[in-house]
Design a protein around this motif. Sequence first.
Motif, PDB file in Angstrom:
ATOM      1  N   ARG A   7     -33.764  21.290   4.011  1.00 23.19           N
ATOM      2  CA  ARG A   7     -33.137  22.070   5.087  1.00 23.19           C
ATOM      3  C   ARG A   7     -31.965  22.832   4.491  1.00 23.19           C
ATOM      4  NH1 ARG A   7     -28.810  21.471   8.862  1.00 23.19           N
ATOM      5  NH2 ARG A   7     -29.351  22.294  10.932  1.00 23.19           N
ATOM      6  N   PHE A   8     -32.053  24.169   4.535  1.00 27.55           N
ATOM      7  CA  PHE A   8     -30.992  25.031   4.027  1.00 27.55           C
ATOM      8  C   PHE A   8     -30.221  25.634   5.191  1.00 27.55           C
ATOM      9  CE2 PHE A   8     -34.275  25.304   0.737  1.00 27.55           C
ATOM     10  CZ  PHE A   8     -33.536  25.047  -0.407  1.00 27.55           C
ATOM     11  N   VAL A   9     -28.903  25.597   5.124  1.00 27.86           N
ATOM     12  CA  VAL A   9     -28.060  26.325   6.061  1.00 27.86           C
ATOM     13  C   VAL A   9     -27.617  27.585   5.330  1.00 27.86           C
ATOM     14  CG1 VAL A   9     -25.979  26.300   7.475  1.00 27.86           C
ATOM     15  CG2 VAL A   9     -27.305  24.187   7.160  1.00 27.86           C
ATOM     16  N   VAL A  10     -28.156  28.711   5.789  1.00 28.97           N
ATOM     17  CA  VAL A  10     -27.931  29.991   5.130  1.00 28.97           C
ATOM     18  C   VAL A  10     -26.625  30.599   5.645  1.00 28.97           C
ATOM     19  CG1 VAL A  10     -28.925  32.273   4.717  1.00 28.97           C
ATOM     20  CG2 VAL A  10     -30.428  30.286   4.947  1.00 28.97           C
ATOM     21  N   LYS A  11     -25.869  31.201   4.749  1.00 30.12           N
ATOM     22  CA  LYS A  11     -24.609  31.838   5.141  1.00 30.12           C
ATOM     23  C   LYS A  11     -24.896  33.033   6.056  1.00 30.12           C
ATOM     24  CE  LYS A  11     -21.781  30.438   1.252  1.00 30.12           C
ATOM     25  NZ  LYS A  11     -20.917  30.866   0.139  1.00 30.12           N
ATOM     26  N   PRO A  12     -24.004  33.281   7.006  1.00 33.13           N
ATOM     27  CA  PRO A  12     -24.190  34.423   7.904  1.00 33.13           C
ATOM     28  C   PRO A  12     -24.386  35.723   7.121  1.00 33.13           C
ATOM     29  CG  PRO A  12     -22.384  33.040   8.666  1.00 33.13           C
ATOM     30  CD  PRO A  12     -22.788  32.530   7.305  1.00 33.13           C
ATOM     31  N   GLY A  13     -25.369  36.488   7.550  1.00 33.72           N
ATOM     32  CA  GLY A  13     -25.661  37.765   6.928  1.00 33.72           C
ATOM     33  C   GLY A  13     -26.462  37.667   5.640  1.00 33.72           C
ATOM     34  N   LYS A  14     -26.852  36.473   5.225  1.00 32.34           N
ATOM     35  CA  LYS A  14     -27.558  36.285   3.955  1.00 32.34           C
ATOM     36  C   LYS A  14     -29.026  35.882   4.139  1.00 32.34           C
ATOM     37  CE  LYS A  14     -23.951  37.139   1.427  1.00 32.34           C
ATOM     38  NZ  LYS A  14     -23.909  38.251   0.481  1.00 32.34           N
ATOM     39  N   PRO A  45     -36.514  27.835  16.249  1.00 30.09           N
ATOM     40  CA  PRO A  45     -35.679  28.314  17.353  1.00 30.09           C
ATOM     41  C   PRO A  45     -34.521  27.337  17.612  1.00 30.09           C
ATOM     42  CG  PRO A  45     -38.005  28.441  17.932  1.00 30.09           C
ATOM     43  CD  PRO A  45     -37.915  27.678  16.635  1.00 30.09           C
ATOM     44  N   GLY A  46     -33.371  27.874  17.904  1.00 23.71           N
ATOM     45  CA  GLY A  46     -32.208  27.030  18.183  1.00 23.71           C
ATOM     46  C   GLY A  46     -31.396  26.702  16.937  1.00 23.71           C
ATOM     47  N   GLU A  47     -31.901  27.069  15.756  1.00 27.67           N
ATOM     48  CA  GLU A  47     -31.172  26.864  14.504  1.00 27.67           C
ATOM     49  C   GLU A  47     -31.163  28.198  13.747  1.00 27.67           C
ATOM     50  OE1 GLU A  47     -31.487  22.767  12.531  1.00 27.67           O
ATOM     51  OE2 GLU A  47     -33.518  23.125  13.263  1.00 27.67           O
ATOM     52  N   PRO A  48     -30.375  29.154  14.222  1.00 27.24           N
ATOM     53  CA  PRO A  48     -30.463  30.527  13.696  1.00 27.24           C
ATOM     54  C   PRO A  48     -30.100  30.684  12.220  1.00 27.24           C
ATOM     55  CG  PRO A  48     -28.566  30.298  15.126  1.00 27.24           C
ATOM     56  CD  PRO A  48     -29.355  29.029  15.262  1.00 27.24           C
ATOM     57  N   ASP A  49     -29.308  29.818  11.675  1.00 27.03           N
ATOM     58  CA  ASP A  49     -28.906  29.953  10.271  1.00 27.03           C
ATOM     59  C   ASP A  49     -29.582  28.925   9.373  1.00 27.03           C
ATOM     60  OD1 ASP A  49     -27.170  32.097  10.798  1.00 27.03           O
ATOM     61  OD2 ASP A  49     -25.602  30.709  11.445  1.00 27.03           O
ATOM     62  N   VAL A  50     -30.679  28.340   9.848  1.00 24.89           N
ATOM     63  CA  VAL A  50     -31.367  27.283   9.103  1.00 24.89           C
ATOM     64  C   VAL A  50     -32.757  27.740   8.694  1.00 24.89           C
ATOM     65  CG1 VAL A  50     -32.319  24.942   9.263  1.00 24.89           C
ATOM     66  CG2 VAL A  50     -30.061  25.440  10.225  1.00 24.89           C
ATOM     67  N   VAL A  51     -33.111  27.430   7.450  1.00 24.05           N
ATOM     68  CA  VAL A  51     -34.470  27.641   6.953  1.00 24.05           C
ATOM     69  C   VAL A  51     -34.909  26.326   6.312  1.00 24.05           C
ATOM     70  CG1 VAL A  51     -35.941  28.894   5.326  1.00 24.05           C
ATOM     71  CG2 VAL A  51     -34.103  30.107   6.530  1.00 24.05           C
ATOM     72  N   TYR A  52     -36.075  25.843   6.726  1.00 22.36           N
ATOM     73  CA  TYR A  52     -36.657  24.650   6.120  1.00 22.36           C
ATOM     74  C   TYR A  52     -37.628  25.097   5.037  1.00 22.36           C
ATOM     75  CZ  TYR A  52     -34.793  21.903   9.986  1.00 22.36           C
ATOM     76  OH  TYR A  52     -33.956  21.298  10.881  1.00 22.36           O
TER      77      TYR A  52
END
Length: 102
Positions: A7-14, A45-52
């Motif tokens: 689970r990655f939390v991506v920085k805003p705008g990245k 959905p519901g995790e806008p800055d997350v990519v699995y």
Amino acid sequence: MYGGLVRFVVKPGKRDAFLEIVRWSARCARESEPGTLRIDAWEVPGEPDVVYGYEAYTDAAAFEEHAKNPAVQEFGKRMDELVEGWTEVIPFGDSSASSAES
């Protein structure tokens, strides 16, 4: 089979830059890594800055070969720029059962 889920939390705008590297890595794997079975990116959905990220390989040696992929190397260099944090949801290891041939 060897793999894991991260689970990655991506920085805003990245997000676009992050996904560009993931897609590049998937292309590299498809074209030149016979031991890479899957590289999938999931947005929820519901995790806008997350990519699995789900990855599956024939074995640990194929995973090590994948780590030499140019996109993986680039991601390593840019991780601090792109990602706020990450967690292994399912740590990388051997599967107990799978529908995939290995």
